[in-house]
Design an enzyme around this catalytic site. Sequence first.
Site, PDB file in Angstrom:
ATOM      1  N   HIS A 135     -50.495   4.130 -23.343  1.00 43.68           N
ATOM      2  CA  HIS A 135     -50.427   5.313 -22.461  1.00 43.68           C
ATOM      3  C   HIS A 135     -49.429   6.353 -22.978  1.00 43.68           C
ATOM      4  CE1 HIS A 135     -52.983   3.378 -19.564  1.00 43.68           C
ATOM      5  NE2 HIS A 135     -52.127   2.417 -19.297  1.00 43.68           N
TER       6      HIS A 135
ATOM      7  N   HIS B  39     -57.034  -0.546 -18.670  1.00 37.52           N
ATOM      8  CA  HIS B  39     -56.838   0.893 -18.443  1.00 37.52           C
ATOM      9  C   HIS B  39     -57.246   1.711 -19.663  1.00 37.52           C
ATOM     10  CE1 HIS B  39     -53.780  -1.262 -15.988  1.00 37.52           C
ATOM     11  NE2 HIS B  39     -54.106  -0.368 -15.067  1.00 37.52           N
TER      12      HIS B  39
ATOM     13  N   ASP C 248     -55.157  -7.434 -18.994  1.00 41.03           N
ATOM     14  CA  ASP C 248     -55.021  -7.167 -17.557  1.00 41.03           C
ATOM     15  C   ASP C 248     -56.356  -7.033 -16.831  1.00 41.03           C
ATOM     16  OD1 ASP C 248     -55.216  -4.890 -19.114  1.00 41.03           O
ATOM     17  OD2 ASP C 248     -53.548  -3.833 -18.158  1.00 41.03           O
TER      18      ASP C 248
HETATM   19 ZN   LIG Z   1     -53.454  -1.946 -18.830  1.00 44.41          ZN
END
Ligand SMILES: [Zn+2]
Length: 344
Positions: A162, A199, A286
Amino acid sequence: MKLFYHPDQAHHAPGAFLVRGQLTSSPEGPVRAELLTKGLESMGLVLHEPEDIDSPRLRSRLASIHTPRYLSFLETIHARWRELPGASELVMPNIHPCGGGHHYPRHPVGQAGWHLHDMACPIGADSFRGVLASAATAQAAAEALIGGHGTTYALCRPPGHHAGPDRAGGFCFLNNSALAATVLRERFSRVAILDVDLHHGNGTQDIFYYRNDVWTGSLHVDPADFYPFFWGGANEEGMGEGLGTNVNLPLPLGSDGAAFLEALEALIARLEAFRPEAVVIALGLDAHRDDPLAGMTLETEDFFAVGKRLSRLAQPAVLVQEGGYPTEHLGDNLAAFMNGFSGS
Ligand SMILES: [Zn+2]
């Protein structure tokens, strides 16, 4: 497979972050490395320590993916923040330039708001050392691949995908996967980053968005319903020379292993069309059903299948640890992936 981990990563241990308005215990802490290490040790695998966590070549490579002011900010902000009257122990800004700011501030609060994109990136007194150790671990794994070790693994925390050129976000400060790709580019002309974290890898996407020498692909929960919310749509395909070299495959919230593996197959087809010579796998765990970030419903055996499929890539790979948060299954999930990958 040669594996790397530097224990100084534990210097970054922020303890708390803000979620849904509540200051709560952070799932991104040193215990993650302990759980992941246990998973690897259960397979008899040994982790090697990178020789150093700071060097001119690491700084030079980081400067090719992050801005000078951001790198300077990460190194100096904690001391400057603590000089402010009444400042907290952790750097946690209360203002952000939503929609983009027009000038870069001098004040530590303004700079923290500029660079820390969300409230999951508090910075403690020793954080920078831990963050550098994480990056140095990714660098060591990529250098080992180039040095003839074949596929390698980097146990990196905090994670990195990120983190963009000029900002931290989602527990990430320096982009470890982008750094590994940068090292690989010194040997190979075409490199790909394949991101299987729950993500979207928005920082990685940003870093390479205008480039056609590094392909970036990510499968993840649809950002319409999930972090990072503002990036990760299927229509984000790169720009300029990079047009066509960024691929996003968003999946519905709650997707299971079958949906994940089907999307992975599609993502690999796009990757192969790029014809990379080496690959970085941004290895998030995750997507497991019990992960506290609660976005997908993969079982431990699904990670075995993901590892098995990725082991059939024609290119050598650097596996860079991204997300995956403390549950009783975290170590088992990494071991399952590694078992699938190594064909055992
Ligand atoms: Zn993640």
